[in-house]
Design a protein around this motif. Sequence first.
Motif, PDB file in Angstrom:
ATOM      1  N   HIS A   1       8.071  -5.691  -3.911  1.00  0.00           N
ATOM      2  CA  HIS A   1       8.972  -4.500  -3.820  1.00  0.00           C
ATOM      3  C   HIS A   1       8.930  -3.330  -4.897  1.00  0.00           C
ATOM      4  O   HIS A   1       9.382  -2.320  -4.754  1.00  0.00           O
ATOM      5  N   TYR A   2       7.682  -3.524  -5.909  1.00  0.00           N
ATOM      6  CA  TYR A   2       7.783  -2.468  -7.033  1.00  0.00           C
ATOM      7  C   TYR A   2       7.590  -1.228  -6.339  1.00  0.00           C
ATOM      8  O   TYR A   2       8.032  -0.294  -6.876  1.00  0.00           O
ATOM      9  N   PRO A   3       6.528  -0.820  -5.390  1.00  0.00           N
ATOM     10  CA  PRO A   3       6.378   0.607  -5.038  1.00  0.00           C
ATOM     11  C   PRO A   3       7.416   1.313  -4.409  1.00  0.00           C
ATOM     12  O   PRO A   3       7.641   2.439  -4.438  1.00  0.00           O
ATOM     13  N   LEU A   4       8.427   0.310  -3.858  1.00  0.00           N
ATOM     14  CA  LEU A   4       9.406   1.059  -3.185  1.00  0.00           C
ATOM     15  C   LEU A   4      10.385   1.063  -4.195  1.00  0.00           C
ATOM     16  O   LEU A   4      11.427   2.301  -4.110  1.00  0.00           O
ATOM     17  N   VAL A   5      11.034   0.082  -5.110  1.00  0.00           N
ATOM     18  CA  VAL A   5      11.907   0.416  -6.024  1.00  0.00           C
ATOM     19  C   VAL A   5      11.560   1.324  -6.992  1.00  0.00           C
ATOM     20  O   VAL A   5      12.832   1.985  -7.393  1.00  0.00           O
TER      21      VAL A   5
END
Length: 324
Positions: free
Chosen positions: A144-148
């Motif tokens: 979820h890093y690219p989204l968060v």
Amino acid sequence: MTLKIKDLENNLKITETNFTIMTQFFLLGFSDIPTFHWFLFGIFLVIYIIILLGNGIIILITRIDSSLQTPRYFSLSNFSVLEIYYVSIALPRMLMDLWTQEGAISFSACATQMCFFLMLGATECFLLALMAYDHYVAICNPLHYPLVMNHKVCVQLVGASWISGLPVEIGQTCQIFSLPFCGSSQINHFFCDIPPLLKLACGDIFVNEIVVYIFAVLFVTVPFMLILRSYSRITFTILKLPSNTGWTTAFSTCSSHLMVVVLFYGSATIAYLKPKFSQYEGMDKLLSLFYAILTPMFNPMIYSLQNKDVREKTMLHIYGNSPQ
């Protein structure tokens, strides 16, 4: 009797004058060791050059290399910009005082110096908390890093870190400099900071001391607790990893940030939250040197030595080829 009344009136006028004529202060700095002032001037000049070059290289590398234009390195670049501004508030002034051996600073210049120092100090606390959160998301929620931590969110969080302390620290500076100052105008420090200035204030400063503690808790302790929360979750996640390789990767990701956090928060917390009965002013100067000067110097060294990407990209742009 009439003579005594006139003497009392004259004393009151003198006292009133002492409250109002304070137009400048004198920074004592390292005047207690005058024989070493040229040595100290040379040392601090070298430190200032190292800070400018080291942090400047990080800013340049993260701006010109497309592979480093990520949320993590965007935060690191802003942190390096902050360190240059932060150290430039006190260190050039200290170099000038060591050169001239004067130390005189006007009332308004002292207030301005303290205001910017407090604002940038608050920004540093929030940026360190943001960088810890970035590590938490990268390690605990990598999918979820690219989204968060997308670019828009990162810019908003960094921007909030820069402006969050502005109104509060401006108000605190106005409160400190609205106090009556009488007697000595000598500040036993190398820049205008809250603890040594409060020692020169007259009257009851209990409310001011309480406000200082409240703001210190707000801008130092709260971000530090957020950092601890992020790293506690990172620790639990690392312990669940099946191999030592995962532990090594996670530790190398966080180690440089942890070193900076320990240096900055350790010295700043002791300086601002230590008990009132601690009167050893030499220790105040030493602690201030850590969080105001030495941490900005260690920042580029720590990140360049611990961070493989920054180290390799720096070598690549300096020598024109990949390091062997």
